[in-house]
Design an enzyme around this catalytic site. Structure first.
Site, PDB file in Angstrom:
ATOM      1  N   SER A 129      10.110 -30.981  -0.389  1.00  0.00           N
ATOM      2  CA  SER A 129      11.065 -32.056  -0.007  1.00  0.00           C
ATOM      3  C   SER A 129      10.255 -33.631  -0.120  1.00  0.00           C
ATOM      4  O   SER A 129      10.848 -34.540  -0.263  1.00  0.00           O
ATOM      5  CB  SER A 129      11.221 -31.796   1.556  1.00  0.00           C
ATOM      6  OG  SER A 129      10.198 -32.065   2.160  1.00  0.00           O
ATOM      7  N   HIS A 185       6.986 -36.102   5.937  1.00  0.00           N
ATOM      8  CA  HIS A 185       8.029 -37.201   5.450  1.00  0.00           C
ATOM      9  C   HIS A 185       7.557 -38.437   5.239  1.00  0.00           C
ATOM     10  O   HIS A 185       6.698 -39.091   6.129  1.00  0.00           O
ATOM     11  CB  HIS A 185       9.393 -36.719   5.972  1.00  0.00           C
ATOM     12  CG  HIS A 185      10.160 -35.478   5.525  1.00  0.00           C
ATOM     13  ND1 HIS A 185      11.150 -35.189   6.139  1.00  0.00           N
ATOM     14  CD2 HIS A 185       9.733 -34.601   4.320  1.00  0.00           C
ATOM     15  CE1 HIS A 185      11.759 -33.987   5.367  1.00  0.00           C
ATOM     16  NE2 HIS A 185      10.771 -33.735   4.425  1.00  0.00           N
ATOM     17  N   ASP A 215      16.383 -37.651   7.979  1.00  0.00           N
ATOM     18  CA  ASP A 215      16.090 -36.480   8.679  1.00  0.00           C
ATOM     19  C   ASP A 215      16.654 -36.107  10.043  1.00  0.00           C
ATOM     20  O   ASP A 215      16.358 -35.201  10.802  1.00  0.00           O
ATOM     21  CB  ASP A 215      14.469 -36.542   9.008  1.00  0.00           C
ATOM     22  CG  ASP A 215      13.686 -36.233   7.818  1.00  0.00           C
ATOM     23  OD1 ASP A 215      14.378 -35.785   6.849  1.00  0.00           O
ATOM     24  OD2 ASP A 215      12.452 -36.637   7.981  1.00  0.00           O
TER      25      ASP A 215
END
Length: 184
Positions: free
Chosen positions: A61, A100, A126
Site C-alpha cells: 500500500s 501510511h 484510511d
C-alpha cells in the site's frame, strides 16, 4: 553435506550432555544472547519513545516509497507530525500496525490534533480502515514516524510468519549451534 553437519552437531550435543558444567556454561551463553537482544530492544524503545521502534512493511500500500519487506525505523520522540510524514499507527482492536502517509492534519481550537492518513498506492483515505465511527486518528494512535529504512531485509520476517514451521526449525538450529559451539 547437511547430513554430516547434523551428525557432528548431534555428537557435540551428546558430549555436552556428558559434561554438565560445560552444558550449564553454554545455556548461560544462550541466555546472555537472548537477554542482550531484549535489552537492545528495550533501549531502542526508550530512546525512540515508541513501543515498536522497528517494523516491517507487510503490504504494497505504500509503493513506490516503501516495498513489501522493507524494515522501517521509527521515532516517536518528536510530538509534532506534519502532512507528508510517513507514520505507523495502531487502530483499536487490531493487532497489526499500519504504515501510511499523513494526508491531512486537523488542529482543533483546544489544541487536540487529528490526523487523516492514506497509503501512497491506495485510491482512498484510511477512514475505511479506522475503528467503526472513527473519522480521524489521534496523536496517541501513532507509534512513530519513519526515519530510516532497510530495503527488503524484512522479507525474512514475512517468510517466518507465512511458514511457522520454518520459524521453529530456524530457532532450533540456532539454539543447537549456540549450545554446541566451542570457545576459541
Amino acid at each position: 553435506m547437511l547430513k554430516d553437519i547434523f551428525i557432528k552437531q548431534v555428537a557435540e550435543l551428546k558430549k555436552l550432555w556428558q559434561n554438565k558444567r560445560q552444558l550449564l556454561f553454554q545455556l548461560l551463553n544462550l541466555a546472555m544472547i537472548v537477554f542482550s537482544a531484549l535489552m537492545i530492544w528495550k533501549g531502542l524503545m526508550f530512546f525512540t519513545k515508541s513501543e515498536s521502534p522497528v517494523v516491517v512493511v507487510l503490504s504494497g500500500s505504500m509503493e513506490p516509497a516503501f516495498q513489501r519487506g522493507d524494515i522501517l525505523f521509527l521515532d516517536n520522540s518528536v510530538h509534532k507530525v506534519i502532512e507528508g510524514d510517513v507514520v505507523v499507527f495502531k487502530i483499536r482492536d487490531r493487532e497489526i500496525p499500519i504504515v501510511h502517509r499523513i494526508m491531512k492534519v486537523h488542529e482543533k481550537p483546544d489544541g487536540v490534533v487529528e490526523l487523516l492518513t492514506k497509503g501512497d498506492n491506495n485510491r482512498v483515505d484510511d477512514r475505511g480502515l479506522y475503528a467503526p465511527g472513527q473519522l480521524w486518528l489521534q496523536r496517541e494512535d501513532i507509534l512513530g514516524k519513519a526515519v530510516g529504512t532497510l530495503r527488503y531485509v524484512g522479507m525474512v520476517t514475512i517468510a517466518l510468519n507465512d511458514y511457522p514451521v520454518l520459524k521453529y526449525v530456524l530457532v532450533g538450529m540456532m539454539g543447537l549451534f549456540v549450545l554446541t559451539s566451542k570457545e576459541g
